[in-house]
Design an enzyme around this catalytic site. Sequence first.
Site, PDB file in Angstrom:
ATOM      1  N   PHE A 362      -2.942   7.362  -0.816  1.00  0.00           N
ATOM      2  CA  PHE A 362      -3.983   6.543  -1.549  1.00  0.00           C
ATOM      3  C   PHE A 362      -3.609   5.437  -2.336  1.00  0.00           C
ATOM      4  O   PHE A 362      -2.316   5.084  -2.288  1.00  0.00           O
ATOM      5  CB  PHE A 362      -4.915   7.646  -2.590  1.00  0.00           C
ATOM      6  N   GLU A 363      -4.367   4.551  -2.594  1.00  0.00           N
ATOM      7  CA  GLU A 363      -4.122   3.127  -3.483  1.00  0.00           C
ATOM      8  C   GLU A 363      -3.420   2.438  -2.276  1.00  0.00           C
ATOM      9  O   GLU A 363      -2.588   1.590  -2.327  1.00  0.00           O
ATOM     10  CB  GLU A 363      -3.193   3.422  -4.824  1.00  0.00           C
ATOM     11  N   GLY A 364      -3.968   2.720  -1.062  1.00  0.00           N
ATOM     12  CA  GLY A 364      -3.348   1.941   0.263  1.00  0.00           C
ATOM     13  C   GLY A 364      -2.360   2.676   0.770  1.00  0.00           C
ATOM     14  O   GLY A 364      -1.098   2.835   0.047  1.00  0.00           O
TER      15      GLY A 364
END
Length: 382
Positions: A362-364
């Site tokens: 997550f968060e890229g």
Amino acid sequence: MSVDRLLPSGEARELLQLTRDISDKVLDPIVDEYERAARYPDSVFATLGDAGLLSLPFPEEWGGGGQSNEVYLQVLEELASKWAAVAVAVSLHTLACQPLLDFGTDAQKSKWLPEMLSGSTVGAYSLSEPQAGSDAAALTCKAVHEGNYYRISGAKAWITHGGVADFYNLFARTDEGNRGVSCFLVPKGTDGLTFGKPEEKMGLHAVPTTSAHYDNALVPGDRRIGQEGQGLHIAFSALDAGRLGIAAVAVGIAQAALDDAVAYAQERKAFGKRIVDHQGLGFLLADMAAAVDSARATYLEAARRCDAGLPYSRHASVAKLVATDAAMKVTTDAVQVLGGYGYTRDFRVERYMRDAKITQIFEGTNQIQRMVISRSLATVQH
């Protein structure tokens, strides 16, 4: 093991000690029970809010803690070393407050920001969709302007704090193209907003992750943050800070795994001596310690650049990539150090390994971080 830190002030040292006290007295006694039962720790967030730990990097004029990112991220790491799910939720609450601070009008900030930063409410970030994760520009959730309201229809996915948050930063399409996305601050209880059942995740069990469904939900027009079409700019401007939050969480998980592995290696004996005294095992622990220290230095360097007002987007991606890959490696090695015991729920290292995995996603995803880094290198002027 408490990590010796170079902090910029006595106030920062007191803040970190407060965080350690809360982690030891409030989080540590209940984390195993709550994670196994997938039980939401609402009282924990109330405690963190009362202590001022949900508003650290925000200006004091709006009720924030006025702390630097360098200090805030080390607080986040401390929380993560005891309870990763709580630390992730704190990071995402911070992320959810950022758009209003950076792009809201003074009237909007006066109306909503003090409550958001007081700790009496927690927020969530609602960008991803079932078919639009890393490719945020492909989102299809629509917001149609009707008089003083926006009528919103569509689905969102992977919302940490979904269903329990008090407000949601929603990104929805108000027009076609990359400049057709807008940002909204949606309160809980909005008619037409419902949530799916919590995802059955590998880790981070205590804090729910859900989908959200907007069925002609009416959101007042004054809850649009920024201008129409500014949504992707708002979303991406906050992601660098969010990536640093996840980097700090990853280091906290890795530090906890290292500490447990060292403690076990000092007690466990094989072939007449402690296993820590066997070179093969000692070198493995040394590599784990080097990975943790390196990852921490990387996120702190990015945080200091941010605090100094310097560009830090590439540094945030490097920190997120390095720290989360380190966390996955260190937690896996910690399980190896404990052997068969590490594979059981009697020891926490198996949870650390499960929790670490999502930090690479997550968060890229870390593949996206490599794209960000490589593109930044390609644009450097020689």
